[in-house]
Design a protein around this motif. Structure first.
Motif, PDB file in Angstrom:
ATOM      1  N   UNK A   3       0.734  -1.214   0.101  1.00  0.00           N
ATOM      2  CA  UNK A   3       0.008   0.015  -0.051  1.00  0.00           C
ATOM      3  C   UNK A   3       0.887   1.070  -0.094  1.00  0.00           C
ATOM      4  N   UNK A   4       0.553   2.218  -0.642  1.00  0.00           N
ATOM      5  CA  UNK A   4       1.300   3.490  -0.836  1.00  0.00           C
ATOM      6  C   UNK A   4       0.964   4.293   0.407  1.00  0.00           C
ATOM      7  N   UNK A   5       1.920   4.927   0.902  1.00  0.00           N
ATOM      8  CA  UNK A   5       1.939   5.682   2.259  1.00  0.00           C
ATOM      9  C   UNK A   5       0.656   6.849   1.906  1.00  0.00           C
ATOM     10  N   UNK A   6       0.081   7.208   2.940  1.00  0.00           N
ATOM     11  CA  UNK A   6      -0.801   8.165   2.991  1.00  0.00           C
ATOM     12  C   UNK A   6       0.066   9.668   2.737  1.00  0.00           C
ATOM     13  N   UNK A   7      -0.331  10.396   1.814  1.00  0.00           N
ATOM     14  CA  UNK A   7       0.409  11.480   1.426  1.00  0.00           C
ATOM     15  C   UNK A   7       0.528  12.579   2.709  1.00  0.00           C
ATOM     16  N   UNK A   8      -0.457  12.739   3.743  1.00  0.00           N
ATOM     17  CA  UNK A   8      -0.408  13.464   4.988  1.00  0.00           C
ATOM     18  C   UNK A   8       0.681  13.124   5.550  1.00  0.00           C
ATOM     19  N   UNK A   9       0.851  11.634   5.748  1.00  0.00           N
ATOM     20  CA  UNK A   9       1.670  10.916   6.575  1.00  0.00           C
ATOM     21  C   UNK A   9       3.159  11.162   6.037  1.00  0.00           C
ATOM     22  N   UNK A  10       3.134  11.258   4.824  1.00  0.00           N
ATOM     23  CA  UNK A  10       4.622  11.475   3.981  1.00  0.00           C
ATOM     24  C   UNK A  10       5.018  12.860   4.560  1.00  0.00           C
ATOM     25  N   UNK A  46       9.423   8.674   6.754  1.00  0.00           N
ATOM     26  CA  UNK A  46       9.310   8.409   5.504  1.00  0.00           C
ATOM     27  C   UNK A  46       7.619   8.411   5.266  1.00  0.00           C
ATOM     28  N   UNK A  47       7.195   8.407   6.199  1.00  0.00           N
ATOM     29  CA  UNK A  47       5.649   8.195   6.150  1.00  0.00           C
ATOM     30  C   UNK A  47       5.050   6.735   5.994  1.00  0.00           C
ATOM     31  N   UNK A  86      -8.840   6.793  -1.487  1.00  0.00           N
ATOM     32  CA  UNK A  86      -7.614   6.642  -2.410  1.00  0.00           C
ATOM     33  C   UNK A  86      -6.903   5.604  -2.319  1.00  0.00           C
ATOM     34  N   UNK A  87      -6.766   4.781  -3.287  1.00  0.00           N
ATOM     35  CA  UNK A  87      -5.915   3.603  -3.397  1.00  0.00           C
ATOM     36  C   UNK A  87      -4.330   4.040  -3.753  1.00  0.00           C
ATOM     37  N   UNK A  88      -4.163   4.663  -4.952  1.00  0.00           N
ATOM     38  CA  UNK A  88      -2.764   5.063  -5.079  1.00  0.00           C
ATOM     39  C   UNK A  88      -2.298   6.091  -4.820  1.00  0.00           C
ATOM     40  N   UNK A  89      -3.073   6.983  -3.628  1.00  0.00           N
ATOM     41  CA  UNK A  89      -2.483   8.024  -3.431  1.00  0.00           C
ATOM     42  C   UNK A  89      -2.559   9.391  -4.067  1.00  0.00           C
ATOM     43  N   UNK A  90      -2.314  10.578  -3.632  1.00  0.00           N
ATOM     44  CA  UNK A  90      -2.649  11.735  -4.212  1.00  0.00           C
ATOM     45  C   UNK A  90      -1.572  12.453  -4.763  1.00  0.00           C
ATOM     46  N   UNK A  91      -1.711  12.931  -5.952  1.00  0.00           N
ATOM     47  CA  UNK A  91      -0.507  13.509  -6.659  1.00  0.00           C
ATOM     48  C   UNK A  91      -0.383  14.736  -5.996  1.00  0.00           C
ATOM     49  N   UNK A  92       1.105  14.918  -5.961  1.00  0.00           N
ATOM     50  CA  UNK A  92       1.769  16.237  -5.210  1.00  0.00           C
ATOM     51  C   UNK A  92       1.745  17.376  -6.355  1.00  0.00           C
TER      52      UNK A  92
END
Length: 142
Positions: A3-10, A46-47, A86-92
């Protein structure tokens, strides 16, 4: 499938790393103060692992910043309402990785540390304008 890390955690993890490095603290030292291994601190930074609210409060106390510091400069395009789905995370933002790489570099840390010691806001504004001018100059202009 991992699973991709949550962008907020990153983002929060990168801010923990930034502050830890700005105060000159090692992952080992932060881990000791939290009763964790440095590997656990790495995972937070690293999130890969989410930081709970009580742990984040403790980290803020150790690093001498308000908890809000870890959420400052959050990319505006993170849609909080869709994160659970969201499965693949959110674009930055396209520049976010470049900025974070710079801020986490030795030169970035030195520049940020020195810049933060400038108390006159007008001087800081002029330095920012100078850097913008230098950045926009073509190689043959330099």
């Amino acid at each position: 499938m991992s699973k991709s890390p949550n962008p907020i955690d990153v983002h929060v993890g990168s801010r923990v790393r930034l502050r830890r490095m700005l105060v000159g603290m090692s992952q080992e030292k932060l881990g000791e103060k939290l009763n964790l291994t440095f590997q656990q601190v790495q995972k937070y930074e690293k999130g890969a692992n989410r930081i709970g609210s009580s742990r984040l409060y403790t980290i803020a106390s150790i690093l001498n910043v308000p908890v809000q510091f870890f959420f400052d400069d959050m990319p505006a395009n993170i849609d909080i309402s869709s994160l659970a789905l969201a499965e693949g995370g959110v674009a930055e933002d396209d520049e976010t990785p470049i900025v974070m790489d710079f801020v986490n570099s030795s030169e970035g840390l030195q520049l940020n540390t020195a810049f933060s010691k400038i108390s006159d806001s007008e001087t800081r504004k002029r330095i920012v304008e100078l850097v913008k001018t230098l950045a926009s100059a073509t190689p043959e202009d330099q």
